[in-house]
Design a protein around this motif. Structure first.
Motif, PDB file in Angstrom:
ATOM      1  N   PRO A 145      43.471  -2.014  23.549  1.00 34.89           N
ATOM      2  CA  PRO A 145      42.032  -2.294  23.469  1.00 34.89           C
ATOM      3  C   PRO A 145      41.284  -1.660  24.638  1.00 34.89           C
ATOM      4  O   PRO A 145      41.886  -1.344  25.660  1.00 34.89           O
ATOM      5  N   SER A 146      39.991  -1.515  24.468  1.00 32.06           N
ATOM      6  CA  SER A 146      39.180  -0.868  25.501  1.00 32.06           C
ATOM      7  C   SER A 146      37.853  -1.599  25.638  1.00 32.06           C
ATOM      8  O   SER A 146      37.442  -2.334  24.731  1.00 32.06           O
ATOM      9  N   PRO A 147      37.171  -1.420  26.766  1.00 31.29           N
ATOM     10  CA  PRO A 147      35.857  -2.048  26.933  1.00 31.29           C
ATOM     11  C   PRO A 147      34.853  -1.474  25.934  1.00 31.29           C
ATOM     12  O   PRO A 147      35.012  -0.350  25.439  1.00 31.29           O
ATOM     13  N   VAL A 148      33.823  -2.260  25.625  1.00 34.01           N
ATOM     14  CA  VAL A 148      32.713  -1.756  24.808  1.00 34.01           C
ATOM     15  C   VAL A 148      31.435  -1.908  25.625  1.00 34.01           C
ATOM     16  O   VAL A 148      31.384  -2.687  26.592  1.00 34.01           O
ATOM     17  N   ASP A 149      30.411  -1.170  25.250  1.00 38.24           N
ATOM     18  CA  ASP A 149      29.201  -1.194  26.070  1.00 38.24           C
ATOM     19  C   ASP A 149      28.394  -2.474  25.814  1.00 38.24           C
ATOM     20  O   ASP A 149      28.594  -3.187  24.832  1.00 38.24           O
ATOM     21  N   GLU A 150      27.507  -2.753  26.730  1.00 31.72           N
ATOM     22  CA  GLU A 150      26.735  -3.996  26.689  1.00 31.72           C
ATOM     23  C   GLU A 150      25.888  -4.105  25.426  1.00 31.72           C
ATOM     24  O   GLU A 150      25.665  -5.202  24.908  1.00 31.72           O
ATOM     25  N   LYS A 151      25.419  -2.966  24.904  1.00 32.52           N
ATOM     26  CA  LYS A 151      24.592  -3.000  23.699  1.00 32.52           C
ATOM     27  C   LYS A 151      25.372  -3.577  22.524  1.00 32.52           C
ATOM     28  O   LYS A 151      24.852  -4.405  21.762  1.00 32.52           O
ATOM     29  N   GLN A 152      26.633  -3.155  22.379  1.00 39.24           N
ATOM     30  CA  GLN A 152      27.452  -3.691  21.296  1.00 39.24           C
ATOM     31  C   GLN A 152      27.646  -5.190  21.440  1.00 39.24           C
ATOM     32  O   GLN A 152      27.597  -5.941  20.461  1.00 39.24           O
ATOM     33  N   LEU A 153      27.859  -5.642  22.676  1.00 38.54           N
ATOM     34  CA  LEU A 153      28.043  -7.080  22.904  1.00 38.54           C
ATOM     35  C   LEU A 153      26.771  -7.863  22.599  1.00 38.54           C
ATOM     36  O   LEU A 153      26.825  -8.939  21.999  1.00 38.54           O
ATOM     37  N   ARG A 154      25.628  -7.310  22.997  1.00 31.32           N
ATOM     38  CA  ARG A 154      24.358  -8.002  22.715  1.00 31.32           C
ATOM     39  C   ARG A 154      24.128  -8.137  21.222  1.00 31.32           C
ATOM     40  O   ARG A 154      23.637  -9.169  20.745  1.00 31.32           O
ATOM     41  N   GLU A 155      24.475  -7.075  20.453  1.00 30.78           N
ATOM     42  CA  GLU A 155      24.301  -7.142  19.003  1.00 30.78           C
ATOM     43  C   GLU A 155      25.145  -8.247  18.376  1.00 30.78           C
ATOM     44  O   GLU A 155      24.816  -8.765  17.303  1.00 30.78           O
ATOM     45  N   TYR A 193      25.858 -11.052  20.082  1.00 32.91           N
ATOM     46  CA  TYR A 193      25.513 -12.288  20.776  1.00 32.91           C
ATOM     47  C   TYR A 193      26.677 -12.787  21.638  1.00 32.91           C
ATOM     48  O   TYR A 193      26.994 -13.971  21.681  1.00 32.91           O
ATOM     49  N   ILE A 194      27.305 -11.830  22.354  1.00 32.55           N
ATOM     50  CA  ILE A 194      28.476 -12.163  23.160  1.00 32.55           C
ATOM     51  C   ILE A 194      28.246 -11.751  24.607  1.00 32.55           C
ATOM     52  O   ILE A 194      27.717 -10.681  24.894  1.00 32.55           O
ATOM     53  N   LYS A 195      28.672 -12.616  25.522  1.00 32.37           N
ATOM     54  CA  LYS A 195      28.764 -12.279  26.933  1.00 32.37           C
ATOM     55  C   LYS A 195      30.207 -12.445  27.364  1.00 32.37           C
ATOM     56  O   LYS A 195      30.904 -13.327  26.877  1.00 32.37           O
ATOM     57  N   THR A 196      30.670 -11.597  28.269  1.00 27.87           N
ATOM     58  CA  THR A 196      32.051 -11.690  28.735  1.00 27.87           C
ATOM     59  C   THR A 196      32.084 -12.027  30.218  1.00 27.87           C
ATOM     60  O   THR A 196      31.222 -11.575  30.992  1.00 27.87           O
ATOM     61  N   THR A 197      33.044 -12.836  30.615  1.00 29.26           N
ATOM     62  CA  THR A 197      33.215 -13.199  32.022  1.00 29.26           C
ATOM     63  C   THR A 197      34.328 -12.393  32.677  1.00 29.26           C
ATOM     64  O   THR A 197      34.650 -12.614  33.837  1.00 29.26           O
ATOM     65  N   ALA A 198      34.916 -11.446  31.930  1.00 30.40           N
ATOM     66  CA  ALA A 198      36.080 -10.711  32.435  1.00 30.40           C
ATOM     67  C   ALA A 198      35.758  -9.952  33.721  1.00 30.40           C
ATOM     68  O   ALA A 198      36.506 -10.006  34.695  1.00 30.40           O
ATOM     69  N   LYS A 199      34.635  -9.246  33.762  1.00 30.67           N
ATOM     70  CA  LYS A 199      34.283  -8.461  34.951  1.00 30.67           C
ATOM     71  C   LYS A 199      34.024  -9.374  36.134  1.00 30.67           C
ATOM     72  O   LYS A 199      34.404  -9.077  37.261  1.00 30.67           O
ATOM     73  N   LYS A 200      33.372 -10.506  35.876  1.00 29.29           N
ATOM     74  CA  LYS A 200      33.082 -11.458  36.948  1.00 29.29           C
ATOM     75  C   LYS A 200      34.386 -11.977  37.551  1.00 29.29           C
ATOM     76  O   LYS A 200      34.533 -12.071  38.756  1.00 29.29           O
ATOM     77  N   LYS A 201      35.373 -12.292  36.693  1.00 30.28           N
ATOM     78  CA  LYS A 201      36.654 -12.782  37.177  1.00 30.28           C
ATOM     79  C   LYS A 201      37.369 -11.739  38.016  1.00 30.28           C
ATOM     80  O   LYS A 201      37.989 -12.032  39.022  1.00 30.28           O
ATOM     81  N   PHE A 242      43.434 -13.826  16.003  1.00 27.41           N
ATOM     82  CA  PHE A 242      42.519 -12.798  16.469  1.00 27.41           C
ATOM     83  C   PHE A 242      41.157 -13.096  15.848  1.00 27.41           C
ATOM     84  O   PHE A 242      41.047 -13.276  14.634  1.00 27.41           O
ATOM     85  N   LEU A 243      40.118 -13.151  16.674  1.00 31.90           N
ATOM     86  CA  LEU A 243      38.785 -13.500  16.203  1.00 31.90           C
ATOM     87  C   LEU A 243      37.884 -12.273  16.151  1.00 31.90           C
ATOM     88  O   LEU A 243      37.967 -11.387  16.991  1.00 31.90           O
ATOM     89  N   VAL A 244      37.007 -12.260  15.140  1.00 30.79           N
ATOM     90  CA  VAL A 244      36.062 -11.156  14.942  1.00 30.79           C
ATOM     91  C   VAL A 244      34.659 -11.748  14.889  1.00 30.79           C
ATOM     92  O   VAL A 244      34.356 -12.546  13.987  1.00 30.79           O
ATOM     93  N   PRO A 245      33.767 -11.409  15.829  1.00 32.47           N
ATOM     94  CA  PRO A 245      32.416 -11.970  15.809  1.00 32.47           C
ATOM     95  C   PRO A 245      31.595 -11.429  14.630  1.00 32.47           C
ATOM     96  O   PRO A 245      31.751 -10.278  14.226  1.00 32.47           O
ATOM     97  N   SER A 246      30.751 -12.288  14.095  1.00 35.33           N
ATOM     98  CA  SER A 246      29.894 -11.888  12.971  1.00 35.33           C
ATOM     99  C   SER A 246      28.493 -11.592  13.484  1.00 35.33           C
ATOM    100  O   SER A 246      27.793 -12.500  13.947  1.00 35.33           O
ATOM    101  N   ARG A 247      28.068 -10.338  13.367  1.00 33.54           N
ATOM    102  CA  ARG A 247      26.712  -9.962  13.791  1.00 33.54           C
ATOM    103  C   ARG A 247      25.652 -10.623  12.919  1.00 33.54           C
ATOM    104  O   ARG A 247      24.587 -11.023  13.404  1.00 33.54           O
ATOM    105  N   LEU A 248      25.954 -10.762  11.633  1.00 35.06           N
ATOM    106  CA  LEU A 248      24.969 -11.312  10.698  1.00 35.06           C
ATOM    107  C   LEU A 248      24.909 -12.834  10.738  1.00 35.06           C
ATOM    108  O   LEU A 248      23.992 -13.434  10.185  1.00 35.06           O
ATOM    109  N   ASN A 249      25.903 -13.443  11.367  1.00 36.49           N
ATOM    110  CA  ASN A 249      25.934 -14.899  11.491  1.00 36.49           C
ATOM    111  C   ASN A 249      26.190 -15.246  12.960  1.00 36.49           C
ATOM    112  O   ASN A 249      27.316 -15.561  13.343  1.00 36.49           O
ATOM    113  N   PRO A 250      25.157 -15.131  13.807  1.00 38.81           N
ATOM    114  CA  PRO A 250      25.325 -15.259  15.256  1.00 38.81           C
ATOM    115  C   PRO A 250      26.067 -16.535  15.644  1.00 38.81           C
ATOM    116  O   PRO A 250      25.800 -17.630  15.146  1.00 38.81           O
ATOM    117  N   GLY A 251      27.040 -16.357  16.548  1.00 38.47           N
ATOM    118  CA  GLY A 251      27.802 -17.495  17.039  1.00 38.47           C
ATOM    119  C   GLY A 251      28.973 -17.889  16.174  1.00 38.47           C
ATOM    120  O   GLY A 251      29.739 -18.783  16.527  1.00 38.47           O
TER     121      GLY A 251
END
Length: 600
Positions: free
Chosen positions: A575-585, A587-595, A187-196
């Protein structure tokens, strides 16, 4: 509004008995069951300790107070004041721990009302598990579910006390760590303070507990949450709890003996069960040969028997082709079942195929003689020799699988368990412990075309096998051990590698270059260069252990808030969706909705 003002609970419902007769008591809890007998209302009041019958008497209480009692419904939360009295001999309820007494109520306060529950708050309900998980807060009110969690608490308490006496320290290790995807998916956890960059949730504290040994802590334990992003079964969860243990300067025998003492104390102090030690020890190769499993259920026999020497060299091409390719022909003896219905026999063929076998043959030693699909290829003398070799009797059924050692073990091992269940051969009250030792160090992964560590890459090989690491990895045995209880692996571990040069040889055997090894485990390899003691340990699956102790079929019944087989929580909707603002913070984009749109 009715409140607890001026009242303080004096007893728990389930602890009242004849010694309390005549005493005034204040009780709180939930209405479990209500029976209206005209001027008398009987209620079973429930709290965590159990049930007690309380009585509302219209003549004694007065009309207004009794009218309030008439409004009571299932799962209302109440506080009551009353007097304990002994029940008459003909009204004693032997099915209740408090069945010799009842409480005559003088005051009732309704603290909260409740909607009608979607299922009964009682044991043994026949309700879809998804409904139970959706209303988990109601499911956990049921006495059997509370008993599971109470047992879990007691087991953890005994474990902590045991290790404290033995000089261990309980030390927390990080929940956010480096991803080292050698086992299950992280399970991966993105780091806001260390983008990417990403943390991983720990699959186990393996690296850190070894680092603690380097640090000189010598004896460590932790009851810890672990995480694996894998497909789920009845005994798996994406987040689970293990008892994690590591110790320095101890031999394998020292470790096994200490763990036997721990388990014996856990069972005696929580269930009152006396466990005999030492446990049986069995090498991995023997377990696979005799039982087709590295976690054999020893509560019954039905061992695998090799009949290759009896069936080779005939005109039966199926057996001949398997034997010429280096495979084996093995059987299990299902005693007294030669009269198996043909429909069930056909079903067993499908069962064997579902577990990897190409097919399933059989020999029936029936009263009408030998029956077998390959009878015409062998003499009566051959079938008698097989019968004697296997230890079969007239009326027995032999199930036969011919294939590679791996497939034979897998298919017959599963058939052994299935037939034991169908023939009621398993004593559910029996506790059969076993250590399986000397596991293979590696297993070959056909997909990746390389060897992988059977346990993990920090497991120490047997000293006499070190020289085979480069030349013959398949022949290397590990100083690894699993504790098995009733056919379930409840714990496992090993002696660890503590020299950096040996660790690098093991990494090389599983296809990791020096650069890759240092990228993933560099800090650990560096630590090993600063005086690392010999050490070893293991981890127990706490959920599985409690499941067996509580005689449940699923670990979900012994975890307060488990996930479903799709790794979701249907109560909290995670799990549940999160809003775009949280994802931007992050530095993540998701392709789930597009799929989803493309699939639609």
């Amino acid at each position: 509004m009715d409140t607890m003002a001026g009242l303080s609970r004096t007893h728990h419902c389930g602890e009242l008995n004849k010694e309390n007769v005549g005493a005034k008591t204040v009780l709180t809890g939930w209405v479990s069951r209500r029976r209206d007998h005209g001027g008398l209302i009987f209620v079973d009041l429930r709290d965590r300790s159990g049930l007690v019958q309380i009585v509302f008497d219209a003549a004694a209480m007065g009309e207004e107070a009794f009218h309030k009692a008439e409004s009571l419904r299932s799962e209302f939360v109440v506080a009551v004041v009353g007097n304990v009295r002994e029940r008459s001999a003909d009204t004693v309820n032997k099915n209740m721990a408090t069945g010799e007494i009842e409480v005559v109520i003088t005051e009732l306060r309704i603290l909260n009302k409740a909607k009608t529950p979607p299922f009964y708050i009682q044991d043994g309900i026949d309700v879809d598990e998804m409904l139970r998980l959706r209303y988990r807060y109601l499911d956990l009110r049921r006495p059997e579910m509370q008993a599971n969690l109470i047992l879990r608490h007691k087991v953890a308490k005994v474990m902590r006390d045991f290790f404290d006496r033995e000089g261990f320290l309980e030390i927390e290790t990080p929940m956010l760590m480096k991803s080292t995807p050698e086992g299950a998916r992280d399970f991966l956890v993105p780091s806001r303070l260390n983008p990417g960059n990403f943390y991983a949730l720990p699959q186990s504290p393996q690296i850190f507990k070894q680092i603690l040994m380097v640090a000189g802590l010598e004896k460590y334990f932790q009851i810890v949450r672990c995480f694996r992003d894998e497909d789920l079964r009845a005994d798996r969860q994406p987040e689970f709890t293990q008892l994690d243990i590591e110790m320095s300067f101890m031999s394998q025998e020292d470790i096994l003996t200490l763990m036997e003492r721990l388990i014996a104390e856990v069972f005696e102090k929580t269930l009152g069960r006396k466990i005999e030690t030492p446990f049986l020890r069995m090498e991995y190769d023997e377990a696979m040969r005799r039982f087709g499993s590295d976690k054999p259920d020893m509560r019954f026999g039905m061992e695998l028997k090799d009949i290759s020497d009896f069936v080779g060299g005939s005109e039966f091409k199926v057996f001949n082709s398997v034997l010429q390719a280096g495979g084996r022909v093995k059987v299990i003896n299902v005693e007294g079942y030669a009269d198996i219905p043909r429909r069930e026999l056909d079903g067993l063929v499908t069962f064997a195929q579902d577990h990897g076998a190409k097919g399933l043959a059989w020999i029936q030693y029936s009263n009408e003689g030998v029956k077998s699909p390959f009878k015409k290829f062998y003499s009566d003398e051959t079938f008698e020799k097989i019968k004697e070799h296997v230890g079969a009797k007239q009326g027995d059924l032999l199930l036969v699988v011919a294939d590679t050692d791996k497939i034979v073990a897998q298919a017959l091992g599963e058939l052994r368990l299935e037939m034991a269940k169908r023939r009621n051969l398993i004593d559910e009250d029996k506790l059969s412990f076993l250590w399986v030792v000397d596991f293979p160090m590696f297993e070959y992964n056909e997909e990746d075309k390389r060897f992988k560590a059977m346990h993990h890459p920090f497991t120490a090989p047997r000293e006499e096998d070190v020289e085979k690491l480069a030349s013959d990895p398949a022949a290397v045995k590990a100083n690894a051990y699993d504790m098995v209880l009733n056919g379930v692996e409840i714990g496992g571990g090993s002696l660890r590698i503590y020299q950096s040069d040996l660790q690098e040889k093991v990494f090389a055997a599983i296809g990791l270059t020096q650069e890759e090894a240092h990228e993933k485990f560099g800090f650990m390899l560096d630590a090993f260069k600063y005086g690392t003691p010999p050490h070893g340990g293991l981890a127990f699956g706490l959920d599985r252990l409690i499941m067996i102790m509580a005689k449940r079929k699923s670990i979900r019944d012994v975890i307060a808030f488990p996930k479903t087989q799709s790794a979701s929580d249907v109560m909290s909707h995670a799990p549940s969706p999160v809003d775009e603002k949280q994802l931007r913070e992050l530095y993540i984009k998701t392709t789930a909705k597009k799929k989803e749109k493309e699939q639609a």
